[in-house]
Each structure stands twice: as structure tokens, then as C-alpha cells.
Enzyme design. Sequence first.
Site, short mmCIF file in Angstrom:
data_model
loop_
_atom_site.label_atom_id
_atom_site.label_comp_id
_atom_site.label_asym_id
_atom_site.label_seq_id
_atom_site.Cartn_x
_atom_site.Cartn_y
_atom_site.Cartn_z
N SER A 15 0.66 -1.20 0.04
CA SER A 15 -0.04 0.03 -0.07
C SER A 15 0.83 1.18 0.02
O SER A 15 2.07 1.25 0.35
CB SER A 15 -0.80 0.00 1.28
N SER A 148 9.62 10.47 9.35
CA SER A 148 8.35 11.45 8.93
C SER A 148 8.72 12.64 9.45
O SER A 148 9.55 13.02 10.40
CB SER A 148 7.04 10.89 9.87
N TYR A 161 3.69 8.11 17.94
CA TYR A 161 4.44 8.28 16.54
C TYR A 161 5.58 9.07 16.31
O TYR A 161 6.60 8.45 15.86
CB TYR A 161 3.22 8.99 15.66
N THR A 196 -1.50 8.63 0.31
CA THR A 196 -1.65 7.39 0.22
C THR A 196 -3.26 7.06 0.97
O THR A 196 -3.89 7.73 1.09
CB THR A 196 -0.73 6.87 1.18
N1 LIG Z 1 1.28 9.09 4.13
C1 LIG Z 1 1.92 10.03 4.79
O1 LIG Z 1 1.49 11.09 4.62
C2 LIG Z 1 3.02 9.82 5.55
C3 LIG Z 1 3.90 10.90 6.16
C4 LIG Z 1 4.99 10.61 6.76
C5 LIG Z 1 5.72 9.11 7.11
N2 LIG Z 1 4.72 8.10 6.49
C6 LIG Z 1 5.18 6.98 6.77
O2 LIG Z 1 5.33 6.15 5.46
C7 LIG Z 1 5.03 4.75 5.63
C8 LIG Z 1 4.22 4.38 4.65
O3 LIG Z 1 2.92 4.86 5.09
P1 LIG Z 1 1.79 4.87 3.86
O4 LIG Z 1 0.98 6.36 4.08
O5 LIG Z 1 2.13 4.62 2.75
O6 LIG Z 1 0.73 4.10 4.74
P2 LIG Z 1 -0.47 2.78 4.24
O7 LIG Z 1 -1.04 2.59 5.51
O8 LIG Z 1 -0.70 3.17 2.80
O9 LIG Z 1 0.91 1.76 4.00
C9 LIG Z 1 1.47 1.23 5.25
C10 LIG Z 1 1.68 -0.52 4.86
O10 LIG Z 1 2.33 -1.10 6.12
C11 LIG Z 1 1.81 -2.16 6.29
N3 LIG Z 1 1.88 -2.48 7.84
C12 LIG Z 1 1.47 -1.86 8.73
N4 LIG Z 1 1.83 -2.52 9.95
C13 LIG Z 1 2.49 -3.58 9.36
C14 LIG Z 1 3.31 -4.53 10.26
N5 LIG Z 1 3.51 -4.66 11.49
N6 LIG Z 1 3.96 -5.46 9.48
C15 LIG Z 1 3.68 -5.50 8.22
N7 LIG Z 1 3.17 -4.47 7.57
C16 LIG Z 1 2.51 -3.75 8.34
C17 LIG Z 1 0.21 -2.19 5.98
O11 LIG Z 1 -0.56 -3.24 5.82
C18 LIG Z 1 0.28 -1.30 4.85
O12 LIG Z 1 0.44 -2.00 3.74
C19 LIG Z 1 4.66 4.61 7.10
O13 LIG Z 1 5.88 4.40 7.86
C20 LIG Z 1 4.34 6.09 7.53
O14 LIG Z 1 4.36 6.25 9.02
C21 LIG Z 1 3.39 8.41 5.82
#
Ligand SMILES: NC(=O)c1ccc[n+]([C@@H]2O[C@H](COP(=O)([O-])OP(=O)(O)OC[C@H]3O[C@@H](n4cnc5c(N)ncnc54)[C@H](O)[C@@H]3O)[C@@H](O)[C@H]2O)c1
Length: 255
Positions: A15, A148, A161, A196
Amino acid sequence: MDPKGKVAVVTGGASGLGKATVLRLLGKGARVVIVDYDGDAGQALAAEYPDATAFAKCNVTVTEEVTAAVELAVAKFGQIDILVNCAGIGSAERTLGREAPHDMERFKVVVAVNLFGAFDMSRQAAFKMAQNVPDVDGGRGVIVMTGSVAAFDGQIGQVAYSASKAALVGMTLPLARDLSSAGIRVCTICPGIFDTPLLALVQDDVRARLAQSVPFPKRLGQPDEFAHLVEHIVSNAYLNGEIIRLDGAIRMAPK
Ligand SMILES: NC(=O)c1ccc[n+]([C@@H]2O[C@H](COP(=O)([O-])OP(=O)(O)OC[C@H]3O[C@@H](n4cnc5c(N)ncnc54)[C@H](O)[C@@H]3O)[C@@H](O)[C@H]2O)c1
């Protein structure tokens, strides 16, 4: 390192930012092991690229499952050259609630997934990378972690977080130093607000407000812009031990 012909492991690859990274690395000719605890989404993505991918259903907080994912990558593709840690979860809870202080178990879960999971994958993947044939610089592998902007400007309710993401930032240099003798580089990307599935749940007016809060460009980040930076880190042999904000110059307000 040219991703072409290399083997990448991407956690959270089913994802969002992880999926975009999987697709970009595939597009550059890498083979990719998608690691995620979402079995349906992970399997569906892997099924679209049967020759170039494998799927490991894995909870990154369970060390035996991390071992199995790493072993699957080596069994299927022979080695691991690139690790991108994207698996992560958010949290929204203040230190002091109306009825009780912050739930301790929820704090531990966030740190377990975001920090312990990333470290476990990194140490186990690095052990395999260290056995790779070195390139001209002695390089054997690259690890990218996903922090992040909350590591620096955590908002109200982000205490767990932010702590987990700041730990990844703090870990980047010592990890790079530890792994330098094995020729493994380590960098951390700190995204701002990216479009996302995590954010698709947010209402349109809130999304528009978030976009307006970005100095420039005034929009949410696209997942492929994250993946593009991953590709650059992989390709640029001199980038190591660095933390890179990818955020349109946003600085998050307290709330
Ligand atoms: N989207 C944003 O704005 C944003 C901003 C800063 C940081 N992030 C970081 O980016 C990363 C990805 O975020 P995203 O927005 O793509 O989220 P998302 O929810 O779309 O994707 C995260 C994926 O991680 C998987 N996951 C969660 N816990 C898990 C575990 N214990 N074991 C295996 N897989 C696991 C989920 O099933 C999912 O497929 C995260 O670490 C998030 O903290 C995202």
C-alpha cells in the site's frame, strides 16, 4: 547502485508509499519481495508481476516472520541488495486523556511496528547483504527507512508516532557507521503529507486544508515522488547516513 537486476525487499509494500516504491523499482528492472501483513493486497500486487516479485506475509514485529521474509527473498532471488522499510502505523492520542493518561500498550505497539520492526528487518537484511559480492566502491547494499516530519514537528496527539519516527532519525547515522565496514549505506526519508490510502479516509475539505498548508507546491505529495527519492538514494553511491525531508517545505503546526 543501479536497481536493474538487483533484489529489493520493501516492507509495507502492499500500500501507499511502499507500493509506489515496489512499482518504481520493478519499472527500473529490479526484482522485489513485497513484505506486508495485509495478505490480500500483497498477494494481489505480487500476482500482477509473477516473475519479478514474491510476497511474504509478515508482521514486522514478529522476529520469526521477519526471518522468514528475508529467507524467502534469498531462496527466490538469491540475495538482497536493497531494503526499503515502509511498514508503519500512525497514532492519535494525547499524553493526558479526559479519563486516563495515554494508554501504555498503544504506545508500545506504535514503537514496536515503526521502530523495532524497521530495525529487525534492517539487521537481518544487512546480514544477508554483507555476503554480496562488492561493487567497485566495496558497496554491498542500501537500506532506506521511512521516518516522518513528525520526527521533528510532532503535533498534539502524535507523542507515540513522533517518538518512533525520531528514533529512526537517531538510528540512521549509527546504523550507517555500523554497516560501513560491510559496504551498506543507510538513509532515512522523512515525508510530509502524502496522498496514500491512509489519507484517503480523510474528508475532502480536510485534505484541501492540508494541501494549502504546504508552502510549495500547494498539494499533497504523490507516492511516486517518495519512490523517486528511494531510487535516487539507491543510485547515488555517495549518499549515506543522511536524513532527507521530502515535504514541500511544510513545518507542522502544533495541531
Ligand atoms: N502518508 C503520509 O503522509 C506519511 C507521512 C509521513 C510518514 N509516512 C510513513 O510512511 C510509511 C508508509 O505509510 P503510507 O502512508 O504508505 O501508509 P499505508 O497504510 O498506505 O501503508 C502502510 C503499509 O504497512 C503495512 N503494515 C502496517 N503495519 C505492519 C506490520 N506490523 N507488519 C507488516 N506490514 C505492516 C500495512 O498493511 C500497509 O500496507 C509509514 O511508515 C508512515 O508512517 C507516511
